[in-house]
Design an enzyme around this catalytic site. Structure first.
Site, short mmCIF file in Angstrom:
data_model
loop_
_atom_site.label_atom_id
_atom_site.label_comp_id
_atom_site.label_asym_id
_atom_site.label_seq_id
_atom_site.Cartn_x
_atom_site.Cartn_y
_atom_site.Cartn_z
N TRP A 263 46.44 68.88 67.70
CA TRP A 263 47.23 68.74 66.48
C TRP A 263 47.04 69.94 65.56
O TRP A 263 47.94 70.41 64.92
CB TRP A 263 46.81 67.46 65.76
CG TRP A 263 47.57 67.16 64.53
CD1 TRP A 263 48.88 66.79 64.45
CD2 TRP A 263 47.08 67.18 63.19
NE1 TRP A 263 49.23 66.58 63.14
CE2 TRP A 263 48.15 66.82 62.35
CE3 TRP A 263 45.84 67.46 62.63
CZ2 TRP A 263 48.00 66.74 60.97
CZ3 TRP A 263 45.70 67.38 61.26
CH2 TRP A 263 46.78 67.02 60.44
N ASP B 111 44.62 66.40 73.89
CA ASP B 111 45.69 65.68 73.24
C ASP B 111 46.63 66.68 72.58
O ASP B 111 46.22 67.41 71.67
CB ASP B 111 45.14 64.70 72.20
CG ASP B 111 46.22 63.85 71.58
OD1 ASP B 111 46.63 62.88 72.23
OD2 ASP B 111 46.65 64.16 70.46
N TYR C 255 53.73 70.43 67.38
CA TYR C 255 52.74 71.46 67.07
C TYR C 255 52.57 72.42 68.23
O TYR C 255 51.47 72.72 68.64
CB TYR C 255 51.40 70.84 66.69
CG TYR C 255 51.46 70.07 65.41
CD1 TYR C 255 51.48 70.73 64.18
CD2 TYR C 255 51.51 68.68 65.42
CE1 TYR C 255 51.55 70.01 63.00
CE2 TYR C 255 51.58 67.97 64.24
CZ TYR C 255 51.60 68.64 63.03
OH TYR C 255 51.67 67.93 61.87
N ARG D 93 46.66 53.67 66.06
CA ARG D 93 46.65 53.21 64.66
C ARG D 93 47.24 51.82 64.53
O ARG D 93 47.92 51.51 63.57
CB ARG D 93 47.36 54.22 63.76
CG ARG D 93 46.80 55.62 63.89
CD ARG D 93 47.46 56.62 62.96
NE ARG D 93 46.91 56.52 61.62
CZ ARG D 93 47.18 57.38 60.65
NH1 ARG D 93 47.97 58.40 60.89
NH2 ARG D 93 46.65 57.23 59.45
N ALA E 167 37.32 64.29 59.06
CA ALA E 167 38.25 63.91 57.99
C ALA E 167 39.09 65.10 57.54
O ALA E 167 39.11 65.46 56.37
CB ALA E 167 37.49 63.31 56.81
N ARG F 154 41.97 75.06 55.84
CA ARG F 154 43.20 74.41 56.25
C ARG F 154 43.99 73.91 55.05
O ARG F 154 45.22 73.83 55.09
CB ARG F 154 42.86 73.23 57.18
CG ARG F 154 44.08 72.64 57.86
CD ARG F 154 43.77 71.37 58.61
NE ARG F 154 42.60 71.51 59.48
CZ ARG F 154 42.12 70.51 60.20
NH1 ARG F 154 42.69 69.32 60.15
NH2 ARG F 154 41.07 70.69 60.98
N GLN G 210 34.49 77.96 66.77
CA GLN G 210 34.41 76.66 66.12
C GLN G 210 34.24 75.54 67.15
O GLN G 210 33.50 74.59 66.93
CB GLN G 210 35.66 76.42 65.27
CG GLN G 210 35.55 75.20 64.37
CD GLN G 210 36.78 75.03 63.49
OE1 GLN G 210 37.87 75.47 63.84
NE2 GLN G 210 36.61 74.38 62.35
N GLU H 117 30.69 75.41 68.29
CA GLU H 117 29.84 74.75 67.29
C GLU H 117 29.97 73.23 67.39
O GLU H 117 28.98 72.50 67.39
CB GLU H 117 30.22 75.21 65.89
CG GLU H 117 29.43 74.50 64.79
CD GLU H 117 29.93 74.84 63.40
OE1 GLU H 117 29.69 74.05 62.48
OE2 GLU H 117 30.57 75.91 63.25
#
Length: 399
Positions: free
Chosen positions: A98, A126, A131, A225, A283, A300, A365, A368
């Site tokens: 995403w 995913d 995107y 969801r 989050a 972001r 990233q 990490e």
């Protein structure tokens, strides 16, 4: 409505093996696309067997009560878990494209991220059509035979008409076929449906998902969801009409959003075998110590279209959450990790979680975030209690 698609290693291997679950790809002699063909067709079936025969081959072995069955990948340290109580094995850390394959990073960076993911045993990806999800499959001919790719079709796009949204049979089937064509795949392993349209009857949703599995377009289906009540309704509907029930739920749990993953999903896992694939463990990058009360330029929240994230960070609740993150720094230092790694490991410890999807913008990233695997083994009950005490938001049973 959202339809997500997850593809396992069988989509990326050569199609000459005899143990494939889907039927033959249309064409003379049932030919199939190999790794060098640039695309992947359906794997060969067993002598013209029909859709019912394919469904019968989808394994759902019984799993003992307790934690998910877990194994460690040789040479990578990656851990693999069953997707719910199905037989599908996925890496406990997946890659959510995403963000990774959005327009804000280059194709070269996206391929670097995928290369690092492959080399470290990640086999769940995913992607989503809005995107630039095509980037996620550019390395699908990689020599590693254990890749799991997923993609999401965001049908409830605001630019679409009301008649083009929802979880109707038409939208599920046409949306899935369109995505398969775009991704040059013959089938996918998991198709997820987002329950954002109450006008779509539950029976129609379950029948449509059963249809795409019977047709060899997918092997499993899950929810995204959904409430626990809706998932139970879908499961009951499937059992009542001899249809195929969902195997997992896509949820968004993190340190500041805990109730569903701690109270509802474990109960679903034990009762009906529905596991979970979670996303946004940080989050939307709010759980990090880099902000220090401000919004840095390389963040972001400064990207066009993310004003809502910047507003959330600067809100009163956002400032309180940043204070809690600062309180977690001593625990992170004690474990020799970052707050982000601690947050990802915290998500992995939740019962019934099959995989946590990571969103990254660079290979560094991703490296990490993958370090959270080492932190997971250090999360003792005592440390978890310390985290709960600092956060002050532990979920409690209403009973």
């Amino acid at each position: 409505m959202q339809v997500s698609i997850a593809c396992t290693e069988q989509n990326l291997r050569s199609r000459s093996s005899e143990d494939r679950l889907c039927g033959p790809r249309p064409g003379p002699g049932g030919g199939n696309g190999g790794p060098g063909s640039g695309g992947h067709g359906n794997p060969p079936g067993s002598g013209g067997s029909g859709p019912k025969a394919r469904v019968a081959l989808i394994p759902r072995p019984p799993v003992p009560a307790g934690a998910l069955r877990e194994s460690t990948g040789r040479g990578t340290g990656m851990k693999y878990r069953n997707l719910g109580k199905s037989g599908l094995r996925v890496s406990c850390l997946g890659l959510g494209t995403w963000v990774t394959f959005g327009s804000q990073i280059s194709d070269e960076t996206a391929e670097d991220v995928l290369t690092v993911a492959y080399e470290h045993g990640v086999n769940l990806f995913d992607t989503t059509e809005i995107y630039a999800a095509g980037n996620a499959l550019r390395l699908q001919a990689s020599p590693r035979p254990c890749h799991c790719h997923s993609t999401s079709l965001h049908v409830p796009c605001p630019c679409r008409a009301e008649t083009e949204r929802g979880l109707s049979r038409k939208h599920i089937i046409e949306g899935l076929r369109g995505s398969l064509e775009r991704l040059q795949l013959g089938y996918v392993d998991i198709v997820f449906a987002s329950r954002s349209d109450p006008n779509s009857p539950m029976e129609e949703i379950v029948r449509a998902m059963t249809y795409v599995i019977n047709q060899g377009l997918a092997l499993y289906w899950g929810t995204s969801r959904w409430s626990a009540m809706e998932i139970m309704e879908a499961y009951s509907m499937a059992r009542q009409f001899n249809l195929i029930p969902p195997v997992c739920e896509q949820a968004e749990p993190h340190l500041f959003q805990r109730e569903k993953v701690e109270m509802q999903l474990p109960e679903l896992y034990h009762k009906i075998g529905v596991g979970s694939v979670t996303w946004s463990p940080l989050a939307y990058s709010l759980i990090t110590s880099k902000y220090d009360g401000r919004v840095p330029d390389a963040c972001r929240a400064t990207i066009k279209g993310y004003q809502w994230l910047k507003d959330k960070m600067q809100s009163e609740d956002g400032k309180k959450q940043q204070a809690r993150i600062t309180d977690l720094l001593p625990i992170a230092h004690q474990l020799g990790c970052t707050v982000g790694q601690l947050a990802i490991a915290w998500c992995l410890r939740s019962e019934g979680v099959s995989s946590v999807l990571l969103g990254v913008s660079s290979a560094e990233q991703l490296m990490e975030h993958l370090g959270a695997l080492q932190v997971l083994s250090q999360l003792t009950p005592q440390i978890v209690m310390e985290i709960d005490a600092l956060l002050g938001n532990k979920s409690h049973s209403k009973k």
